[in-house]
Design a protein around this motif. Structure first.
Motif, PDB file in Angstrom:
ATOM      1  N   ASN A  40       0.832  -1.192   0.000  1.00 39.53           N
ATOM      2  CA  ASN A  40       0.000   0.000   0.000  1.00 39.53           C
ATOM      3  C   ASN A  40       0.868   1.243   0.000  1.00 39.53           C
ATOM      4  OD1 ASN A  40      -2.373   1.434   0.044  1.00 39.53           O
ATOM      5  ND2 ASN A  40      -2.540   1.441   2.265  1.00 39.53           N
ATOM      6  N   PRO A  42       2.454   5.014  -0.741  1.00 35.31           N
ATOM      7  CA  PRO A  42       1.815   6.321  -0.849  1.00 35.31           C
ATOM      8  C   PRO A  42       1.595   6.707  -2.305  1.00 35.31           C
ATOM      9  CG  PRO A  42       3.744   6.379   0.590  1.00 35.31           C
ATOM     10  CD  PRO A  42       3.761   5.072  -0.109  1.00 35.31           C
ATOM     11  N   TRP A  89      -3.246   9.269   0.905  1.00 36.61           N
ATOM     12  CA  TRP A  89      -2.633   9.461   2.207  1.00 36.61           C
ATOM     13  C   TRP A  89      -2.878  10.918   2.597  1.00 36.61           C
ATOM     14  CZ3 TRP A  89       1.247   6.244   4.880  1.00 36.61           C
ATOM     15  CH2 TRP A  89       1.304   4.937   4.364  1.00 36.61           C
ATOM     16  N   THR A 110      -3.008   6.808   6.708  1.00 35.85           N
ATOM     17  CA  THR A 110      -3.099   5.970   5.516  1.00 35.85           C
ATOM     18  C   THR A 110      -4.431   6.194   4.822  1.00 35.85           C
ATOM     19  OG1 THR A 110      -4.177   4.055   6.517  1.00 35.85           O
ATOM     20  CG2 THR A 110      -1.773   4.241   6.803  1.00 35.85           C
ATOM     21  N   LYS A 112      -6.696   4.196   4.499  1.00 37.20           N
ATOM     22  CA  LYS A 112      -7.732   3.488   5.267  1.00 37.20           C
ATOM     23  C   LYS A 112      -8.099   4.226   6.548  1.00 37.20           C
ATOM     24  CE  LYS A 112      -6.433  -1.097   3.540  1.00 37.20           C
ATOM     25  NZ  LYS A 112      -5.967  -2.460   3.905  1.00 37.20           N
ATOM     26  N   THR A 114      -6.044   4.979   9.099  1.00 33.67           N
ATOM     27  CA  THR A 114      -5.295   4.570  10.285  1.00 33.67           C
ATOM     28  C   THR A 114      -4.028   5.403  10.415  1.00 33.67           C
ATOM     29  OG1 THR A 114      -4.164   2.849   9.011  1.00 33.67           O
ATOM     30  CG2 THR A 114      -6.156   2.206  10.203  1.00 33.67           C
ATOM     31  N   ARG A 116      -0.286   6.194  10.676  1.00 33.98           N
ATOM     32  CA  ARG A 116       0.987   5.581  10.322  1.00 33.98           C
ATOM     33  C   ARG A 116       2.076   6.011  11.286  1.00 33.98           C
ATOM     34  NH1 ARG A 116       4.164   2.799  10.295  1.00 33.98           N
ATOM     35  NH2 ARG A 116       5.413   1.771   8.696  1.00 33.98           N
ATOM     36  N   ILE A 155       8.714   5.637   5.418  1.00 32.16           N
ATOM     37  CA  ILE A 155       7.768   4.816   4.660  1.00 32.16           C
ATOM     38  C   ILE A 155       8.411   4.329   3.368  1.00 32.16           C
ATOM     39  CG2 ILE A 155       5.603   4.858   3.359  1.00 32.16           C
ATOM     40  CD1 ILE A 155       4.532   6.812   5.485  1.00 32.16           C
ATOM     41  N   LYS A 303       1.571   0.555  12.060  1.00 33.06           N
ATOM     42  CA  LYS A 303       0.385   0.691  11.215  1.00 33.06           C
ATOM     43  C   LYS A 303      -0.882   0.383  12.013  1.00 33.06           C
ATOM     44  CE  LYS A 303       2.855  -0.549   7.009  1.00 33.06           C
ATOM     45  NZ  LYS A 303       3.042  -1.560   5.959  1.00 33.06           N
TER      46      LYS A 303
END
Length: 321
Positions: A40, A42, A89, A110, A112, A114, A116, A155, A303
């Protein structure tokens, strides 16, 4: 030879590194294999929504978002002040009160939703934060952008760690295109000495473009200098070692400058070529290392962790100058 080795060795103190040495590339495309292994990675932009900071008000909150975006753009991070878009992101700007201080927090999120990692800026007295002017906000944002870059570099380093073909797991292949413009045997002598200087280094020199990661070409320029003392004319010598990536984009230029007795290099360069090439090889190696961030440590695996547990996830040693 009238130009002594000791005289030319002082070029090391004048070695100038320019170009992209201090420019991070946190969203660099890791390539097809890297993308599949990263899971996943960026995308090509980082959304920065305006925070809801009641103490700053709508105007102050927008100013904070504007300043952090500007600071990130100056460090080659493609940040955009806009609401979060699906699949992007994004950077969450928020604060935490600790006693009489307001601590600015920068959380990389992220797609999603969440956490990072979270980085924090220096604490600012509550009264000062509530009355923060544009200069103070710009200064705080500049520091915060550096912290965000630490996270983004971590990352990318994580992606490189997962990619067996990345430059974390092998030396770079450098297509050396040679030296032009030197008087005497300088083109040949500098070229040979440059190749020899890489024998003990991590990266390797090759004479073809095939499968190369970078290219290096050197250009020598001589100009007439002052008449010199006791009517001994001088020349200015400038050697530019230009490094480009496989797409042809400039990585950086190492420039060597020196004054020499006029025409003292019209014949054989001898040890002078070795001294100049060794200095240049070290500079090229450093440019490639910084450009690829291959020495940056991967971001610790936080994560999906809550912000409190993910604070300071970036490696402070990776901070850009």
């Amino acid at each position: 030879m009238r130009c002594s080795l000791t005289s030319f060795l002082s070029v090391s103190s004048l070695l100038l590194l320019s170009g992209c040495l201090d420019v991070p590339h946190p969203f660099r495309d890791p390539g097809k294999d890297g993308r599949s292994l990263a899971g996943n990675p960026p995308p090509s932009r980082l959304d920065v929504p305006v925070p809801d900071e009641k103490a700053l008000g709508a105007g102050g909150s927008a100013l904070w978002a504007n300043d952090i975006v500007e600071a990130l753009l100056q460090q080659s991070v493609p940040a955009i002040k806009q609401p979060v878009r699906p699949g992007d992101w994004w950077l969450k700007l928020h604060t935490e009160r600790r006693g009489d201080l307001i601590v600015p927090l920068y959380t990389v999120m992220t797609p999603k939703g969440t956490v990072r990692a979270t980085q924090e800026g220096p604490g600012i007295p509550v009264a000062s934060w509530n009355a923060l002017n544009s200069d103070g906000m710009r200064e705080a944002s500049g520091y915060g952008a550096g912290q965000v870059v630490n996270v983004l570099n971590g990352i990318q380093a994580e992606q490189m760690e997962e990619d067996p073909h990345s430059l974390k797991h092998r030396g770079a292949r450098i297509w050396f295109r040679g030296v032009t413009g030197a008087p005497g045997d300088g083109n040949t002598a500098l070229s040979q000495a440059f190749v020899v200087s890489f024998h003990e280094m991590k990266d390797t020199i090759q004479t073809s473009q095939q499968d190369s990661d970078f290219a290096v070409a050197a250009v020598v320029k001589l100009t007439n200098g002052s008449a010199g003392s006791r009517n001994n004319p001088q020349q200015n010598i400038e050697i530019n070692w230009r490094v480009t990536d496989k797409a042809g984009s400039e990585v950086g230029i190492a420039t060597q400058l020196h004054d020499i007795p006029a025409h003292s290099l019209d014949g054989m360069w001898g040890d002078i070529a070795g001294a100049a090439a060794e200095e240049a090889a070290g500079a090229v190696e450093e440019m490639i290392t910084r450009y690829t961030i291959r020495d940056v440590k991967p971001l610790p695996d936080t994560k999906g962790a809550p912000a409190a547990a993910a604070k300071n996830g970036g490696d402070p040693k990776a901070a850009r100058k």
